[in-house]
Design a protein around this motif. Structure first.
Motif, PDB file in Angstrom:
ATOM      1  N   LEU A  47      21.989 -19.269 118.401  1.00 20.57           N
ATOM      2  CA  LEU A  47      20.624 -19.255 117.861  1.00 20.57           C
ATOM      3  C   LEU A  47      20.609 -18.757 116.423  1.00 20.57           C
ATOM      4  N   ARG A  48      19.768 -19.378 115.609  1.00 24.93           N
ATOM      5  CA  ARG A  48      19.564 -18.893 114.249  1.00 24.93           C
ATOM      6  C   ARG A  48      18.100 -18.507 114.093  1.00 24.93           C
ATOM      7  N   PHE A 114      34.476 -18.301 112.499  1.00 25.76           N
ATOM      8  CA  PHE A 114      33.734 -17.166 113.040  1.00 25.76           C
ATOM      9  C   PHE A 114      32.291 -17.549 113.340  1.00 25.76           C
ATOM     10  N   ASP A 115      31.761 -16.994 114.404  1.00 25.04           N
ATOM     11  CA  ASP A 115      30.339 -17.180 114.717  1.00 25.04           C
ATOM     12  C   ASP A 115      29.537 -16.382 113.684  1.00 25.04           C
ATOM     13  N   VAL A 157      10.783 -19.112 116.309  1.00 28.99           N
ATOM     14  CA  VAL A 157      11.475 -17.846 116.035  1.00 28.99           C
ATOM     15  C   VAL A 157      12.964 -18.123 115.838  1.00 28.99           C
ATOM     16  N   PHE A 158      13.507 -18.888 116.781  1.00 26.11           N
ATOM     17  CA  PHE A 158      14.912 -19.286 116.708  1.00 26.11           C
ATOM     18  C   PHE A 158      15.017 -20.801 116.654  1.00 26.11           C
ATOM     19  N   GLU A 159      16.035 -21.290 115.956  1.00 25.84           N
ATOM     20  CA  GLU A 159      16.430 -22.691 116.123  1.00 25.84           C
ATOM     21  C   GLU A 159      17.855 -22.698 116.649  1.00 25.84           C
ATOM     22  N   ARG A 160      18.239 -23.832 117.188  1.00 20.78           N
ATOM     23  CA  ARG A 160      19.605 -23.949 117.697  1.00 20.78           C
ATOM     24  C   ARG A 160      20.601 -23.922 116.546  1.00 20.78           C
ATOM     25  N   ALA A 161      21.758 -23.329 116.786  1.00 17.33           N
ATOM     26  CA  ALA A 161      22.845 -23.375 115.804  1.00 17.33           C
ATOM     27  C   ALA A 161      24.036 -24.080 116.452  1.00 17.33           C
ATOM     28  N   ASP A 162      25.159 -24.110 115.770  1.00 19.28           N
ATOM     29  CA  ASP A 162      26.380 -24.756 116.282  1.00 19.28           C
ATOM     30  C   ASP A 162      27.521 -23.750 116.334  1.00 19.28           C
ATOM     31  N   PRO A 163      28.477 -23.924 117.200  1.00 13.28           N
ATOM     32  CA  PRO A 163      28.560 -24.921 118.255  1.00 13.28           C
ATOM     33  C   PRO A 163      28.030 -24.401 119.589  1.00 13.28           C
TER      34      PRO A 163
END
Ligand code: HEM
Length: 386
Positions: A47-48, A114-115, A157-163
């Motif tokens: 999550l970002r 790195f995450d 609030v959050f958007e999806r991130a990768d991976p």
């Protein structure tokens, strides 16, 4: 075995969930030897943050998580989950030192990515449909997971991130993936993991109390390290014999006295490595030319013999490549580093085994990513502030 009929997915009540996000053990089922079995299907959702983490955002996020807890029981037939926050999150919200270190390289043999996103949710269930639907519900792709309404979502609030990462653990599941290149046909039918053996024996897992933060603002929480590893299964199954695999994964002593069975079924609830093999690591390297992974890792137990890590890892074929998402919970990331150092075994490289060769399973395991997270107690899981 898998329960796949989605009509069996149990709904829940947020009030039945414990204070610790990582307290799953009470509801996990056990095998005939009393070893806890993880839910079979897992997703790691990165999550970002896309907004200021203010009170409104906090209320929204908590409401989304509580909606999920109403939709699914606190059980493997429902959905178990935990949310963790990275050093990037704590840096972004400002303030004092982040309560979790940024990830870094832990061995001389790796150069991982790195995450760097803000948070991750570890979702797990025996129902593949439930983990997927729970994830969709968090972003509003379905409004009624398991027939229950969502009062809020994470969107805005959050958007999806990768991976995004997915995987499975449990007898029979790895053998269902032999269509993937690099997953050999010879993997045992009943194997619970892609490397072919049982893991997570009761005797080698940290109790939940041992991994719980004892004081400070995140008392009752824990930390999570996620390493994503690629596996080279063709040489593992093609070049090594069953006995060599047992020696490299457990210890050379485990090949004696009738062995441990095809997938370790004869071991019961403990590998026994802490009772002798862990202290014979150097001797085994010199005299036998091979050392086991478990025997090396057990050198990092506490002085009283307690294992410091609670491993909740699972196999994966993400990207059509066999691997492991090694999710490990511990009180502090230092403890993960300590165990990883013992597993790496640099001290014995050149002393009868190589840096990778015959040095546990290092020849087959390649680190691709690392991430560290603080997993707050449940009361602070929505956009925590130190
Ligand atoms: C492909 C990756 C891996 C596989 C297939 C694997 C497999 C196993 C197996 C079969 C055991 C013995 C059974 C058990 O005690 O659960 C074990 C033990 C253990 N492994 Fe791993 N493992 C992997 C990666 C890691 C990593 C990355 C760590 C991190 C440091 C780790 C830490 C441990 C620890 C702490 C133990 C228990 C040692 C003790 O008894 O105190 N493993 N592993």
């Amino acid at each position: 075995m898998s329960v796949t009929d989605s009509s069996d997915i149990a709904s829940g009540d947020p009030n039945e969930r414990p204070l610790r996000q990582h307290a799953w053990n009470d509801v996990l089922t056990a095998d005939e030897d009393g070893n806890r079995l993880l839910p079979e299907h897992h997703v790691l959702v990165p999550l970002r943050l896309v907004t200021a983490p203010d009170e409104d955002a906090r209320t929204q996020v908590e409401s989304a998580f509580r909606s999920l807890e109403r939709a699914y029981a606190y059980a493997p037939e429902g959905v178990l989950f935990a949310v963790g926050y990275s050093a990037a999150y704590f840096d972004r919200i400002g303030g004092k030192t982040a309560p979790i270190p940024a990830p870094r390289e832990l061995t001389p043999m790796e150069s991982p990515a790195f995450d760097t996103f803000d948070a991750v949710i570890h979702l797990a269930s025996d129902h593949p449909a439930a983990v997927l639907e729970a994830e969709e519900a968090l972003f509003g792709a379905t409004g009624t997971p398991n027939g229950t309404g969502m009062e809020a979502t994470l969107s805005g609030v959050f958007e999806r991130a990768d991976p995004r990462r997915t995987g499975f653990v449990g007898a029979g599941l790895p053998a269902e993936h032999t269509d993937v290149e690099g997953v050999p046909e010879t993997i045992p039918e009943e194997a619970p993991s892609l490397m072919g053996f049982r893991a997570g024996f009761r005797g080698s897992q940290a109790p939940e109390d041992r991994i719980t933060i004892r004081e400070g603002p995140f008392e009752g929480g824990t930390t999570m390290h996620i390493s994503s590893l690629n596996l080279q299964l063709d040489p593992w199954y093609g070049q090594d014999s069953h006995e060599q695999r047992v020696a490299k994964l457990f210890s050379p002593e485990h090949t004696e006295g009738g062995g441990i069975g095809t997938v370790g079924e004869k071991l019961g609830s403990t590998t026994g490595v802490a009772d002798g093999a862990a202290s014979r690591v150097e001797a085994d390297a010199r005299t036998r030319g091979v050392v086991g992974h478990a025997q090396k890792a057990a050198r990092a137990r506490d002085d009283d013999g307690t294992p410091p890590l609670l491993r909740r890892d699972f196999s994966t074929v993400d990207g059509d490549t066999p691997g492991v998402h090694f999710v490990s919970y511990q009180r502090s990331i230092d403890e993960f580093v300590r165990v990883r150092k013992a597993m790496t075994g640099r001290d014995i490289a050149g002393e009868g085994v190589g840096q990778r060769l015959n040095n546990g399973i290092l020849q087959y395991v390649f680190v691709r990513r690392r991430g560290n997270y603080l997993v707050p107690p449940r009361s602070k899981r929505a956009l925590p502030q130190p």
